[in-house]
Write a protein that holds these residues in place. Structure first.
Motif, PDB file in Angstrom:
ATOM      1  N   UNK A   1       6.410 -36.018 -16.055  1.00 36.82           N
ATOM      2  CA  UNK A   1       7.841 -35.865 -15.756  1.00 36.82           C
ATOM      3  C   UNK A   1       8.114 -34.373 -15.756  1.00 36.82           C
ATOM      4  N   UNK A   2       8.829 -33.909 -14.750  1.00 34.57           N
ATOM      5  CA  UNK A   2       9.057 -32.473 -14.556  1.00 34.57           C
ATOM      6  C   UNK A   2      10.539 -32.152 -14.685  1.00 34.57           C
ATOM      7  N   UNK A   3      10.884 -31.318 -15.675  1.00 34.06           N
ATOM      8  CA  UNK A   3      12.254 -30.815 -15.811  1.00 34.06           C
ATOM      9  C   UNK A   3      12.332 -29.489 -15.065  1.00 34.06           C
ATOM     10  N   UNK A   4      13.136 -29.445 -14.001  1.00 34.05           N
ATOM     11  CA  UNK A   4      13.223 -28.235 -13.190  1.00 34.05           C
ATOM     12  C   UNK A   4      13.841 -27.100 -14.015  1.00 34.05           C
ATOM     13  N   UNK A   5      13.187 -25.938 -14.089  1.00 28.94           N
ATOM     14  CA  UNK A   5      13.802 -24.802 -14.780  1.00 28.94           C
ATOM     15  C   UNK A   5      15.178 -24.483 -14.192  1.00 28.94           C
ATOM     16  N   UNK A   6      16.158 -24.319 -15.059  1.00 29.19           N
ATOM     17  CA  UNK A   6      17.557 -24.075 -14.673  1.00 29.19           C
ATOM     18  C   UNK A   6      18.146 -25.243 -13.872  1.00 29.19           C
ATOM     19  N   UNK A   7      17.466 -26.379 -13.856  1.00 25.64           N
ATOM     20  CA  UNK A   7      17.908 -27.501 -13.027  1.00 25.64           C
ATOM     21  C   UNK A   7      17.790 -27.215 -11.544  1.00 25.64           C
ATOM     22  N   UNK A   8      17.015 -26.192 -11.186  1.00 24.31           N
ATOM     23  CA  UNK A   8      17.023 -25.639  -9.826  1.00 24.31           C
ATOM     24  C   UNK A   8      15.880 -26.182  -8.967  1.00 24.31           C
TER      25      UNK A   8
ATOM     26  N   UNK B   1       5.718 -32.136  -5.070  1.00 19.99           N
ATOM     27  CA  UNK B   1       5.632 -32.586  -6.468  1.00 19.99           C
ATOM     28  C   UNK B   1       5.061 -34.003  -6.555  1.00 19.99           C
ATOM     29  N   UNK B   2       5.267 -34.796  -5.499  1.00 19.81           N
ATOM     30  CA  UNK B   2       4.632 -36.111  -5.454  1.00 19.81           C
ATOM     31  C   UNK B   2       3.112 -35.977  -5.345  1.00 19.81           C
ATOM     32  N   UNK B   3       2.670 -35.046  -4.500  1.00 20.71           N
ATOM     33  CA  UNK B   3       1.223 -34.810  -4.350  1.00 20.71           C
ATOM     34  C   UNK B   3       0.602 -34.326  -5.652  1.00 20.71           C
ATOM     35  N   UNK B   4       1.426 -33.689  -6.495  1.00 17.65           N
ATOM     36  CA  UNK B   4       0.950 -33.250  -7.809  1.00 17.65           C
ATOM     37  C   UNK B   4       1.194 -34.301  -8.884  1.00 17.65           C
ATOM     38  N   UNK B   5       1.452 -35.533  -8.412  1.00 20.93           N
ATOM     39  CA  UNK B   5       1.466 -36.729  -9.265  1.00 20.93           C
ATOM     40  C   UNK B   5       2.608 -36.773 -10.281  1.00 20.93           C
ATOM     41  N   UNK B   6       3.710 -36.075  -9.989  1.00 13.22           N
ATOM     42  CA  UNK B   6       4.873 -36.191 -10.858  1.00 13.22           C
ATOM     43  C   UNK B   6       5.555 -37.538 -10.631  1.00 13.22           C
ATOM     44  N   UNK B   7       5.909 -38.208 -11.719  1.00 13.69           N
ATOM     45  CA  UNK B   7       6.605 -39.495 -11.629  1.00 13.69           C
ATOM     46  C   UNK B   7       8.113 -39.318 -11.522  1.00 13.69           C
ATOM     47  N   UNK B   8       8.634 -38.279 -12.213  1.00 21.41           N
ATOM     48  CA  UNK B   8      10.072 -38.023 -12.225  1.00 21.41           C
ATOM     49  C   UNK B   8      10.321 -36.523 -12.122  1.00 21.41           C
TER      50      UNK B   8
END
Length: 241
Positions: free
Chosen positions: A167-174, A189-196
């Motif tokens: 799960x990836x929290x975007x820095x600064x929500x950006x 980010x999908x190719x890097x296998x992030x689920x959220x």
């Protein structure tokens, strides 16, 4: 159709005098957690959310950005006391250092947890997630820069044998907002296998999520009263505050 508020925290301080936009006092945090318990809220990790088609009526997700040492000192004991789960998001470049990306904002530097401290976090309470490698704004990065950032995250995870949920929290929500750039970003980010992927948004989410890469979080600020906290959980950020 259910509502799922996801709360976003940063630093935790020892007394009310240290509160600011990004820093909640341990006393306020305890009152907030007590409210969740008193009102029978149930917390979840993203690895659990991934497998759920429906959620209990009073579900909530607690998230803390930056894995600062103050979260270990002040937030973790309260999470353990109240048996609440939370997600801690790692800016990998800064492990064992300080929050150098904040060096120009006038606040005192905050220590970032070491690898050893991250490994000691109880997995039943804390789930680790991604907060990028260098804590840059994704909107300012090229696709190759973003790909490099992911590669460096994976190298840190591999070298230190960390268990990190995708799960990836975007820095600064950006993140990129223009249609083509946004589509390319989500593909990357999908190719890097992030689920959220977590932005800010300041509203409770409708669950199941409409878009797993635009999951909204509600910013809990250090000066929020308990009443504001309660309103934010129910409605998100209102224009009144």
């Amino acid at each position: 159709m259910s509502k799922l508020p996801i709360l976003m925290y940063h630093n935790v301080c020892q007394s009310d005098s240290g509160r600011n936009k990004l820093t909640v006092s341990v006393q306020d945090l305890e009152r907030q957690f007590q409210y969740l318990i008193d009102n029978k809220y149930k917390t979840f990790h993203f690895s659990e959310i991934e497998k759920m088609k429906t959620i209990p009526k009073k579900s909530i997700v607690l998230t803390f950005d930056d894995v600062t040492e103050n979260q270990l000192i002040y937030a973790l004991p309260l999470l353990e006391k109240f048996k609440l789960k939370a997600s801690f998001f790692i800016p990998f470049q800064y492990i064992g250092n300080t929050d150098l990306w904040n060096k120009n904002n006038g606040d005192l530097p905050q220590k970032i947890m070491t690898v050893e401290q991250l490994k000691q976090l109880p997995a039943d309470i804390i789930e680790l997630g991604y907060h990028s490698y260098a804590h840059n704004r994704y909107q300012a990065l090229s696709p190759s820069d973003i790909e490099t950032d992911f590669l460096k995250c994976e190298e840190e995870i591999r070298n230190h044998n960390l268990k990190v949920y995708p799960a990836l929290a975007y820095p600064y929500g950006n993140y990129p907002k223009e249609a083509i750039q946004k589509a390319n970003f989500k593909m990357l980010i999908s190719e890097n296998k992030m689920k959220f992927g977590l932005k800010i948004g300041n509203r409770p989410n409708v669950f199941p999520f409409k878009d797993n890469y635009e999951v909204k979080r509600i910013d809990i600020k250090g000066l929020d009263s308990l009443m504001v906290f309660r309103l934010k959980i129910k409605f998100g950020k209102l224009k009144l505050f």
